[in-house]
Design a protein around this motif. Structure first.
Motif, PDB file in Angstrom:
ATOM      1  N   ASP A  13       0.690  -1.204  -0.011  1.00  0.00           N
ATOM      2  CA  ASP A  13      -0.117   0.244   0.017  1.00  0.00           C
ATOM      3  C   ASP A  13       0.839   1.298  -0.098  1.00  0.00           C
ATOM      4  O   ASP A  13       1.936   1.028   0.322  1.00  0.00           O
ATOM      5  N   THR A  51      -6.598   4.918  -1.706  1.00  0.00           N
ATOM      6  CA  THR A  51      -5.513   5.590  -1.884  1.00  0.00           C
ATOM      7  C   THR A  51      -5.621   5.920  -0.273  1.00  0.00           C
ATOM      8  O   THR A  51      -6.634   6.646   0.167  1.00  0.00           O
ATOM      9  N   LYS A 106      -7.891   4.846   3.416  1.00  0.00           N
ATOM     10  CA  LYS A 106      -8.047   3.708   2.093  1.00  0.00           C
ATOM     11  C   LYS A 106      -9.464   3.856   1.732  1.00  0.00           C
ATOM     12  O   LYS A 106      -9.758   3.856   0.592  1.00  0.00           O
ATOM     13  N   VAL A 121       0.055   8.707   0.032  1.00  0.00           N
ATOM     14  CA  VAL A 121       0.251   9.978  -0.669  1.00  0.00           C
ATOM     15  C   VAL A 121       0.258  11.153   0.349  1.00  0.00           C
ATOM     16  O   VAL A 121      -0.950  11.163   0.837  1.00  0.00           O
TER      17      VAL A 121
END
Length: 141
Positions: A69, A117, A111, A72
């Motif tokens: 995973d 994300t 997530k 960002v």
């Protein structure tokens, strides 16, 4: 939000196995290692003067993240204002309070809420200061 990438985090199964690969891949030498036992995390930060940060994350605690995973992390000028702005737009954004070994107040979009994300919201310059040792926490390696 500044619109700038603060850093990228990559979840790995083992720092011991992943660090040599990333040292070779990104060519920045040995990382700064930080231990965050209260969150079940071990972190390895690859950085260079004035450059981007690549963070490896080994998690032994409870987390929705798994090996591979990516987080960002986006830079924000005002964390409280940014979380309020996102919430007003209907986006679920959460606070992550500082801990003894990770003295950073950050924001998160999980997530599940981030379309697969994980998004981290980082006050401008705070992660770089933490990696450099300016925000507390001991360098473990």
């Amino acid at each position: 939000m500044t619109g700038k990438l603060d850093h990228i985090g990559i979840f790995v199964e083992s720092l011991e196995r992943a660090v040599p690969f990333y040292e070779t891949l990104i060519g920045r030498g040995a990382p700064v290692i930080r231990e965050v036992p209260e969150l079940g995390l071990r972190l390895a930060f690859f950085t260079r003067q004035g450059g981007e940060i690549v963070e490896l994350v080994e998690a032994s605690g409870r987390t929705e993240m798994k090996h591979g995973d990516v987080v960002v992390a986006l830079e924000v000028d005002d964390l409280e204002a940014e979380i309020a702005r996102l919430r007003a737009a209907g986006i679920k954004a959460y606070h992550q309070k500082p801990t003894d070994n990770l003295p950073l107040h950050r924001g998160w979009i999980t997530k599940g809420d981030g379309h697969g994300t994980i998004i981290e919201l980082c006050p401008k310059g705070e992660v770089a200061r933490f990696v450099a040792g300016g925000a507390g926490g001991a360098v473990a390696g």
